[in-house]
Design a protein around this motif. Structure first.
Motif, PDB file in Angstrom:
ATOM      1  N   THR A  62      14.691 -27.553 -10.273  1.00  0.00           N
ATOM      2  CA  THR A  62      14.517 -27.377  -8.836  1.00  0.00           C
ATOM      3  C   THR A  62      14.375 -25.895  -8.546  1.00  0.00           C
ATOM      4  OG1 THR A  62      15.892 -29.322  -8.438  1.00  0.00           O
ATOM      5  CG2 THR A  62      15.539 -27.834  -6.574  1.00  0.00           C
ATOM      6  N   VAL A  63      13.361 -25.557  -7.749  1.00  0.00           N
ATOM      7  CA  VAL A  63      13.108 -24.162  -7.401  1.00  0.00           C
ATOM      8  C   VAL A  63      14.212 -23.686  -6.454  1.00  0.00           C
ATOM      9  CG1 VAL A  63      11.499 -22.552  -6.323  1.00  0.00           C
ATOM     10  CG2 VAL A  63      10.625 -24.461  -7.670  1.00  0.00           C
ATOM     11  N   LEU A  78       4.182 -26.880 -15.172  1.00  0.00           N
ATOM     12  CA  LEU A  78       3.090 -27.831 -15.363  1.00  0.00           C
ATOM     13  C   LEU A  78       2.737 -28.573 -14.086  1.00  0.00           C
ATOM     14  CD1 LEU A  78       4.243 -29.429 -18.723  1.00  0.00           C
ATOM     15  CD2 LEU A  78       2.449 -27.740 -18.407  1.00  0.00           C
ATOM     16  N   GLU A  79       3.752 -28.859 -13.272  1.00  0.00           N
ATOM     17  CA  GLU A  79       3.538 -29.717 -12.112  1.00  0.00           C
ATOM     18  C   GLU A  79       4.602 -29.456 -11.062  1.00  0.00           C
ATOM     19  OE1 GLU A  79       3.404 -34.527 -11.244  1.00  0.00           O
ATOM     20  OE2 GLU A  79       4.231 -33.808 -13.124  1.00  0.00           O
ATOM     21  N   ILE A 102      14.501 -21.113 -11.308  1.00  0.00           N
ATOM     22  CA  ILE A 102      14.472 -22.577 -11.311  1.00  0.00           C
ATOM     23  C   ILE A 102      15.759 -23.074 -11.949  1.00  0.00           C
ATOM     24  CG2 ILE A 102      13.312 -24.632 -12.176  1.00  0.00           C
ATOM     25  CD1 ILE A 102      10.699 -23.083 -12.077  1.00  0.00           C
ATOM     26  N   LYS A 103      16.461 -23.912 -11.209  1.00  0.00           N
ATOM     27  CA  LYS A 103      17.730 -24.460 -11.688  1.00  0.00           C
ATOM     28  C   LYS A 103      17.457 -25.742 -12.461  1.00  0.00           C
ATOM     29  CE  LYS A 103      22.322 -25.412 -10.032  1.00  0.00           C
ATOM     30  NZ  LYS A 103      23.220 -25.247  -8.908  1.00  0.00           N
ATOM     31  N   ALA A 148      11.071 -23.182  -2.417  1.00  0.00           N
ATOM     32  CA  ALA A 148      12.484 -23.523  -2.619  1.00  0.00           C
ATOM     33  C   ALA A 148      12.712 -24.996  -2.285  1.00  0.00           C
ATOM     34  CB  ALA A 148      13.372 -22.631  -1.768  1.00  0.00           C
ATOM     35  N   GLY A 149      13.396 -25.684  -3.168  1.00  0.00           N
ATOM     36  CA  GLY A 149      13.687 -27.101  -2.997  1.00  0.00           C
ATOM     37  C   GLY A 149      12.732 -28.019  -3.725  1.00  0.00           C
ATOM     38  N   ASP A 150      11.545 -27.516  -4.128  1.00  0.00           N
ATOM     39  CA  ASP A 150      10.592 -28.328  -4.869  1.00  0.00           C
ATOM     40  C   ASP A 150      11.109 -28.618  -6.276  1.00  0.00           C
ATOM     41  OD1 ASP A 150       8.773 -28.370  -2.804  1.00  0.00           O
ATOM     42  OD2 ASP A 150       7.440 -26.851  -3.667  1.00  0.00           O
TER      43      ASP A 150
END
Length: 77
Positions: free
Chosen positions: A25-26, A72-73, A31-32, A54-56
């Motif tokens: 998760t961004v 990648l995605e 990225i976490k 953030a949150g994606d």
């Protein structure tokens, strides 16, 4: 003797960190990917790095050795 050699090779491969797919998760600064691990922005590459917000949730490819992560995605938030 053969068993010891097999054990040495198995330990080497496990510690080498071969390439793999990861989901994270961004967050601000990176990225976490787990509760304990946030990958810093400087290790992340790819064209999608600038489009992820953030949150994606994103799908990552960790390179052989774990030094770079390629987005990648973007799977959406």
């Amino acid at each position: 003797m053969i068993d010891e050699i097999k054990l040495i090779i198995e330990n080497y491969i496990n510690n080498r960190k071969p390439a793999c797919l990861m989901i994270g998760t961004v967050v601000s600064g990176g990225i976490k990917v787990s509760e304990k691990l946030t990958i810093p922005d400087e290790l992340i590459i790819g064209n999608l790095k600038n489009t992820a917000e953030a949150g994606d949730r994103v799908r990552l490819l960790r390179d052989d050795g774990g030094q770079l992560y390629y987005i990648l995605e973007v799977m959406a938030s």
